[in-house]
Design an enzyme around this catalytic site. Sequence first.
Site, mmCIF file in Angstrom:
data_model
loop_
_atom_site.group_PDB
_atom_site.id
_atom_site.type_symbol
_atom_site.label_atom_id
_atom_site.label_comp_id
_atom_site.label_asym_id
_atom_site.label_seq_id
_atom_site.Cartn_x
_atom_site.Cartn_y
_atom_site.Cartn_z
ATOM 1 N N ASP A 1 0.810 -1.210 0.000
ATOM 2 C CA ASP A 1 0.000 0.000 0.000
ATOM 3 C C ASP A 1 0.850 1.270 0.000
ATOM 4 O OD1 ASP A 1 -2.517 1.439 0.255
ATOM 5 O OD2 ASP A 1 -1.966 1.797 2.339
ATOM 6 N N CYS B 1 9.253 -0.056 8.846
ATOM 7 C CA CYS B 1 8.835 -0.081 7.440
ATOM 8 C C CYS B 1 9.921 0.473 6.507
ATOM 9 C CB CYS B 1 7.552 0.724 7.267
ATOM 10 S SG CYS B 1 6.889 0.688 5.576
#
Length: 390
Positions: free
Chosen positions: A295, A348
């Site tokens: 995403d 991340c």
Amino acid sequence: MNGFTAPFTHPVYVMLKPAGARCNLACRYCYYLGKSRFYEDVQRHVMRDELLEVFTREYIQMQIQREVLFTWHGGETLLRPLSFYQNALRLQHKYAGYHVVDNCIQTNGTLLTDEWCRFFHDNGWLVGLSIDGPQPLHDAYRKDKRGGTTHHQVMRAIELLDKYGVMWNAMAVVNRLNADYPVDFYRFFKGIGCRYLQFTPIVEPLLSERGNAGKGGNGRGPAVTPESVTPAQWGSFLCQVFDEWQKEDVGAVYVQLFESTLANWVGVEPPVCSMARHCGHVLVMEFNGDVYSCDHFVFPEHRLGNILEQPLAELVGSAQQRIFQTLKTRLPGVCRQCPFEFLCHGECPKNRLCHTAEGEAGLNYLCEGYRRFFEHSADFMRRMAEQVVG
């Protein structure tokens, strides 16, 4: 499936974008609105029923576990009519076989009605609600297309969800503003009856930085948007919320990041991919069938293909995606030597925008903040882990 055998040894999820990047709001920090520039005619960015059926069939068939989760995300998911999701349920039932299918949907809440809430309750959907805290903090950045405020609409949505007994949790974006009010922030969510809370820190490089992030080697952080939380803010925020939560809410309020930290202390897979040892197992499919690695990586270079041209399992198991999955393991030396590496695994890859003091690329922008939190919570987490495994 064209004879293709899914090579998956773990659950794989594909997040759906039924309305693409379209949204009825214009949040100042939104990272996804700009994705519409990759496609023409933004008003036609809606998933067609024919595509939905192809995805539903192939997504269920490639799962290795009995439970199958459909995740609907945006943009704003409720820009698609209720009939679209009613059809989604029919298709899930058609292809479920022995599988048990669940659904969760993320929304800004401003379009919720009694009809929507009845549907969610009757079909057991989990609703994720985007809300950034008390009215002044929420309304500072989360505005509609005309610049109007939205907090009152989200509070009405919560009333509707509670009225119909819908399961819901809150996704709260932590930004440059609300990060300075952690206690007020947390107490607000307790006050509205929220028992499941997810924090998403805003870290967005300036557009001019996106192509250059990670280059240079001067040891300084990249230029980020004014809404992005600072590393020091993030650490202070987490520590103060943790202290407030620890007083009386352990076991009563689920804070995703705290649960993920404990999971890593125990040695089990955390519930959020950013804290896991490996990532790349949560992909995204746009309104037209284009599948991307993640995403947060919806860019042309991370497009895997389109399910109308190639089976979903082949895209998910492609060599390109396997290479993407190695991003998490590419850590600078200072991270590999860090005593808390097992808790975040570098977090991340999208946030690895900085250089170490030695000039090595790949240091996480939020490293300072995470390290402060891990040090602050270590004794508590260690005791909890001993109780869990003991």
